[in-house]
Design a protein around this motif. Structure first.
Motif, PDB file in Angstrom:
ATOM      1  N   PHE A 191       0.864  -1.191   0.000  1.00 19.67           N
ATOM      2  CA  PHE A 191       0.000   0.000   0.000  1.00 19.67           C
ATOM      3  C   PHE A 191       0.896   1.235   0.000  1.00 19.67           C
ATOM      4  O   PHE A 191       1.886   1.279   0.749  1.00 19.67           O
ATOM      5  CB  PHE A 191      -0.910   0.043   1.221  1.00 19.67           C
ATOM      6  N   VAL A 192       0.582   2.221  -0.820  1.00 19.63           N
ATOM      7  CA  VAL A 192       1.342   3.460  -0.861  1.00 19.63           C
ATOM      8  C   VAL A 192       0.356   4.629  -0.776  1.00 19.63           C
ATOM      9  O   VAL A 192      -0.756   4.559  -1.316  1.00 19.63           O
ATOM     10  CB  VAL A 192       2.202   3.555  -2.137  1.00 19.63           C
ATOM     11  N   ASP A 193       0.763   5.671  -0.058  1.00 15.03           N
ATOM     12  CA  ASP A 193      -0.143   6.818   0.136  1.00 15.03           C
ATOM     13  C   ASP A 193      -0.217   7.647  -1.146  1.00 15.03           C
ATOM     14  O   ASP A 193       0.622   7.487  -2.038  1.00 15.03           O
ATOM     15  CB  ASP A 193       0.333   7.683   1.309  1.00 15.03           C
ATOM     16  N   PRO A 194      -1.211   8.574  -1.264  1.00 19.74           N
ATOM     17  CA  PRO A 194      -1.349   9.370  -2.504  1.00 19.74           C
ATOM     18  C   PRO A 194      -0.129  10.203  -2.832  1.00 19.74           C
ATOM     19  O   PRO A 194       0.092  10.553  -3.992  1.00 19.74           O
ATOM     20  CB  PRO A 194      -2.568  10.258  -2.219  1.00 19.74           C
ATOM     21  N   GLY A 195       0.679  10.556  -1.831  1.00 14.31           N
ATOM     22  CA  GLY A 195       1.872  11.359  -2.096  1.00 14.31           C
ATOM     23  C   GLY A 195       3.084  10.544  -2.451  1.00 14.31           C
ATOM     24  O   GLY A 195       4.127  11.110  -2.806  1.00 14.31           O
ATOM     25  N   GLY A 196       3.024   9.209  -2.330  1.00 17.52           N
ATOM     26  CA  GLY A 196       4.128   8.333  -2.703  1.00 17.52           C
ATOM     27  C   GLY A 196       5.242   8.278  -1.684  1.00 17.52           C
ATOM     28  O   GLY A 196       6.322   7.764  -1.998  1.00 17.52           O
ATOM     29  N   SER A 197       5.018   8.754  -0.444  1.00 18.36           N
ATOM     30  CA  SER A 197       6.095   8.776   0.558  1.00 18.36           C
ATOM     31  C   SER A 197       6.007   7.611   1.531  1.00 18.36           C
ATOM     32  O   SER A 197       7.030   7.054   1.953  1.00 18.36           O
ATOM     33  CB  SER A 197       6.047  10.091   1.346  1.00 18.36           C
ATOM     34  N   HIS A 198       4.813   7.260   1.925  1.00 13.89           N
ATOM     35  CA  HIS A 198       4.619   6.235   2.957  1.00 13.89           C
ATOM     36  C   HIS A 198       4.189   4.930   2.304  1.00 13.89           C
ATOM     37  O   HIS A 198       3.353   4.923   1.386  1.00 13.89           O
ATOM     38  CB  HIS A 198       3.550   6.683   3.952  1.00 13.89           C
ATOM     39  N   CYS A 199       4.742   3.813   2.823  1.00 14.40           N
ATOM     40  CA  CYS A 199       4.439   2.507   2.232  1.00 14.40           C
ATOM     41  C   CYS A 199       4.236   1.483   3.338  1.00 14.40           C
ATOM     42  O   CYS A 199       4.973   1.453   4.332  1.00 14.40           O
ATOM     43  CB  CYS A 199       5.574   2.079   1.308  1.00 14.40           C
ATOM     44  N   LEU A 200       3.221   0.644   3.182  1.00 12.57           N
ATOM     45  CA  LEU A 200       2.975  -0.499   4.056  1.00 12.57           C
ATOM     46  C   LEU A 200       3.037  -1.758   3.205  1.00 12.57           C
ATOM     47  O   LEU A 200       2.481  -1.797   2.095  1.00 12.57           O
ATOM     48  CB  LEU A 200       1.609  -0.396   4.729  1.00 12.57           C
ATOM     49  N   ALA A 201       3.702  -2.784   3.729  1.00  8.21           N
ATOM     50  CA  ALA A 201       3.827  -4.058   3.006  1.00  8.21           C
ATOM     51  C   ALA A 201       3.526  -5.199   3.965  1.00  8.21           C
ATOM     52  O   ALA A 201       3.967  -5.196   5.126  1.00  8.21           O
ATOM     53  CB  ALA A 201       5.227  -4.208   2.419  1.00  8.21           C
ATOM     54  N   VAL A 202       2.794  -6.181   3.480  1.00 11.69           N
ATOM     55  CA  VAL A 202       2.427  -7.355   4.289  1.00 11.69           C
ATOM     56  C   VAL A 202       3.097  -8.574   3.666  1.00 11.69           C
ATOM     57  O   VAL A 202       2.889  -8.869   2.472  1.00 11.69           O
ATOM     58  CB  VAL A 202       0.898  -7.544   4.316  1.00 11.69           C
TER      59      VAL A 202
END
Length: 891
Positions: free
Chosen positions: A72-83
């Motif tokens: 998952f990446v936020d609309p600004g492309g800075s924050h990312c979550l990975a499972v």
């Protein structure tokens, strides 16, 4: 849709995007950043904005095979979550664009995160703010991470499905600012349900409130490979949503400001709900369900097999099918999924190795046709790009209304067409079916759409509309004779509408043509109304006078734009029609010249009036004379003539006695003509007024003679006015005395006493001997005894006074004679060394040089000098100079 131009275009973005780190299992995008998850536990980040990429291995330290389940990446492309999921269970990692090492979220260990909702309104590059995570066991958690802390701020449990525990497959969140703080709107989907949550305060408070109330949800049973929830984002705000469910694509608009509430108390922010049945996606009887979906402004991108079908969201029609140029090794697995980058406005598809970019080429260009085919005309017009497209929408609406015989509505739409139908074609449509009302409506609406520069066309159409209005009015009168009296009738309504039309078009209608039309149809009231609009005030005033409505005529004349000459022109008619209102109007008008109103006032004055009736002309003239200080002789003469005709002459006398020119230098005291006033007063037999005028003209003898005919007391007052001419005054008093004696027939003793008493009133001006000639010869001397004795005594007193004055004069002459003789022998002694009191030189010995310097011309050697009894002596020249110096010019 226009088959010549594709709306969606597919391009190969990256052939081997996994870089040998396994095959691609999942993908997310935001702000030109793509994050891939691979089957070997690697997360690969491609930043196409700066042309950079990075790789992170999340399988380090984990036994067995590890695969990335979701990224998952936020609309600004800075924050990312990975499972990551492997034999050791599931873990969730957080990483930032600036980090090289990820951060494991230990509190989520063992939980498989399937969905993430970012706070698009508040998220920044430095902080995620509130983020909601949805797990495979039906739980919702809240997390927040600040980049500078290198770890999560908190992880909170929010909510758990208890009634029907299912995996959360999609999450979306929206916020809005309200008076009480921040309001949250959350949507979550499971394979069979769509849940909606809303509340204010914080996320924790929002979900805590659902412990006491039921959760609002929509259930759509059915099986689908992957349940997905998507929001379409425009300018960082969600506009509509779509849920890929087992029953179809459930979609609708989002209105986060809506105040409509659903029965269970939750705010319902979903509008225009619809369900796209999967049967519409294939021509065969077999229903094929999409495996993935993306949402654009007007379309759904549905992944079915190895193709993407583009379905118009409004018409639910397939408009395009997108194919992908896959590598040979990836064909067997096919396209895995779709994702969207709301910030960049792009869509992506991916298989095991490659990334394909789906770009949008003006997807709204043909939406007006879509809405038009669905007869949603307002939406069609909103999506038109040019005037030709709008004309086509208006034409369809107009023809539909025309076919249903709703001609007035059709006329309104036809009037909006500018290009595809000519003015003549449209007007002939209505003329051919004799629809005059619809034709008039078309012309009026056409006028509204014409530019101001089309003056000729505007004038012609306005004139045509005028004739149609007049024809309609006549037809109504022929159909119903009582229409004029029935205020609520169609006749009254069309008259009101016609007048409003004349008011709007007064500047574009040809004045002469319009007036001829109104006159030919006999519409006098409308003619007058139009004349007033065009400032043809003479016509308006003339009409009101004919109708006997003086007040309305005066209101027109009082308008600033009305020429003042019209006041004078209509003054005679108006004052005869309503004298009170006319005079009140005159007094309220500042720049009137009363002289020009004299003909009207004379006409009014020549008419008979009741005794108790207020004479309006006199009121106006008094206003001019006393308030406006008018000095026109004609005005004063007219007022004087009106006073002279009144029974009571008190106002006339007050007017004659008033000094109107008082205070003006070298100005007259009155402005009327005294000779005219005298003739008028003599004619009207206003004798007191005549006496006053004679006196004012210094004709005192005539004044006294006339006054004696009216009132002896008045004659005495007039005789007493002469002060500077004693002889004239005596003469006047003699005239009065003669009249008094002759009136009393002076033979009787009582009458003689009255004559004697009269002498006392003259303050000694007349003597008994002055009035004796007026008595008859046979009057007895005894009756004058007292008066004669009194007169003789007065004479004796005067003789004695004269004697005393003569004696005083004689003594005075003797004294003067003695003084003269004494002065001839008077002398003074001056000391030889005596000095002048001014120059201190000797008085008796003055040198020759001094004589010449002072310019004396004297006999003998001495200069002239003065000697005073006190002994002081002065040279004459010195004394004169000293006195002149010490006194002013007046002294």
């Amino acid at each position: 849709m226009d088959s010549g131009r594709q709306v969606f275009m597919v391009d190969l973005l990256e052939r081997y995007a996994a870089k040998g780190r396994g095959v691609i299992t999942c993908m997310a995008a935001g702000n030109d950043v793509i994050v891939l998850g691979t089957s070997k536990g690697w997360v690969i980040r491609h930043d196409f904005g700066v042309g950079d990429s990075s790789e992170i291995d999340l399988s380090v330290g984990r036994p067995g095979e590890q695969s990335i389940h979701r990224v998952f990446v936020d609309p600004g492309g800075s924050h990312c979550l990975a499972v990551i999921v492997g034999s050791g269970g599931a873990d969730t990692f957080y990483t930032h664009a600036k980090w090289t090492k990820p951060r494991v979220l230990s509190k989520l260990k063992g939980l498989v995160v399937n969905a993430v909702a970012w706070n698009r309104q508040q998220i920044t590059e430095a902080s995620t703010k509130e983020v909601i995570l949805g797990t495979d066991n039906g739980q919702l958690h809240e997390i927040a991470v600040d980049e500078k802390d290198k770890k999560e701020k908190y992880i909170k449990f929010l909510f758990e499905l208890s009634e029907l525990p299912e995996d959360f497959m999609g999450l979306q969140m929206e916020t809005a600012s309200v008076l009480s703080g921040t309001r949250y709107y959350v949507m979550a989907v499971t394979p069979t349900r769509l849940y909606s949550f809303t509340g204010t305060g914080s996320l924790e408070a929002l979900f805590a409130s659902y412990l006491d109330r039921a959760v609002h949800f929509m259930e759509l049973p059915g099986e689908v490979p992957h349940s997905e929830l998507h929001f379409f984002i425009k300018q960082r705000r969600a506009i509509h949503f779509a849920w890929l469910s087992g029953a179809g694509i459930y979609n609708g608009g989002l209105n986060f400001g809506s105040q409509n509430s659903s029965p269970n108390g939750d705010e319902n922010f979903v509008e225009n709900k619809a369900l796209l049945d999967y049967s519409k996606l294939s021509e065969s009887a077999e229903v094929v369900k999409p495996s993935s979906m993306a949402v654009s402004e007007f379309h759904f991108l549905l992944l079915i097999g190895n193709r993407v079908k583009v379905v118009n969201r409004i018409s639910e029609q397939i408009i395009e099918e997108l194919q992908f140029d896959q590598a040979s090794e990836s064909v067997s697995r096919g396209i895995i999924g779709l994702c969207s980058d709301a910030t960049a406005g792009l869509f992506y598809a991916y298989d095991q190795n490659s990334i394909f970019q789906v770009s949008v080429n003006d997807e709204g260009r043909d939406m007006w046709k879509v809405y038009l085919d669905m007869k949603e005309y307002a939406a069609a017009l909103a999506n038109c790009r040019d005037a030709l497209q709008r004309d086509q929408v208006y034409l369809v609406q107009a023809e539909a209304a025309f076919a249903s015989k709703d001609y007035l509505r059709a006329a309104s739409f036809f009037a909006k067409i500018n290009y595809i139908l000519s003015f003549e074609e449209i007007t002939l449509k209505f003329i051919s079916i004799s629809e005059q009302d619809a034709l008039r409506t078309f012309l009026l609406r056409k006028l509204d759409s014409l530019a101001k520069d089309d003056k000729c066309q505007i004038t012609m159409i306005s004139t045509w509309a005028t004739e149609l209005y007049l024809d309609k009015i006549n037809r109504l009168l022929l159909e119903d004779d009582t229409a004029v009296d029935n205020r609520s009738s169609e006749y009254q309504s069309i008259i009101k509408e016609f007048r409003a039309f004349l008011g709007d078009c007064k500047d574009v209608l040809d004045e002469a043509t319009t007036m001829r039309l109104l006159e030919s149809y006999g519409r006098v009231e409308e003619l007058v109304y139009f004349a007033s609009l065009r400032e043809q005030y003479e016509i308006v005033v003339h009409y009101y006078i004919q109708q006997g409505e003086a007040k309305k005529a005066l209101e027109v004349l009082q308008k600033p734009a009305v020429p003042i000459d019209l006041q004078y022109k209509f003054a005679p008619d108006l004052i005869m029609l309503d004298a009170y209102e006319t005079v009140e109007s005159w007094m309220a008008t500042n720049n009137l010249n009363p002289r020009k109103l004299i003909p009207a006032m004379m006409r009014y004055s020549s008419e008979p009036h009741a005794k108790n009736e207020t004479h309006e002309v006199i009121k106006y003239l008094e206003f001019c004379v006393h308030r406006l200080h008018n000095e026109d002789p004609g005005v004063h003469n007219l007022l004087l003539s009106l006073y002279a005709k009144q029974e009571d002459d008190s106002t006339l006398l007050r007017f004659l006695q008033c000094k109107f020119g008082k205070g003006q230098e070298n100005g007259p005291e009155f402005f009327y003509d005294p000779k005219y006033a005298l003739r008028l007063c003599l004619k009207e037999k206003r004798m007191r007024a005549c006496v006053h005028i004679y006196s004012m003209m210094s004709m005192h003898e005539e004044a006294v003679a006339l006054a004696l005919q009216v009132d002896p007391e008045l004659a005495m007052a007039e005789a007493d006015k002469v002060e500077d001419d004693e002889d004239l005054r005596k003469k006047l008093w003699l005239m009065v005395a003669k009249h008094v004696i002759e009136q009393e027939k002076g033979a009787k003793r009582e009458n003689i006493r009255k004559a004697i008493a009269f002498l006392k009133e003259t303050d000694g001006l007349l003597k008994i001997e002055d009035i004796l000639p007026f008595f008859p010869d046979f009057a007895l001397i005894d009756d004058f005894k007292e008066a004669i004795c009194s007169s003789l005594e007065d004479y004796n007193k005067q003789i004695e006074l004269l004697k005393e004055e003569m004696n005083d004069a004689t003594h005075g002459a003797d004294n003067i004679r003695n003084d003269i003789n004494a002065l001839a022998q008077r002398y003074a002694v001056i000391d030889r060394d005596g000095e002048c009191g001014v120059c201190r030189r000797k008085i008796l010995t003055v040198g020759r040089e001094y004589q010449m310097a002072q310019g004396y011309s004297s006999i003998g050697p001495l200069a002239p000098f003065y000697v005073f009894p006190c002994g002081h002596a002065f040279h004459a020249q010195c004394l004169i100079a000293h006195v002149t110096r010490c006194t002013n010019e007046a002294q």
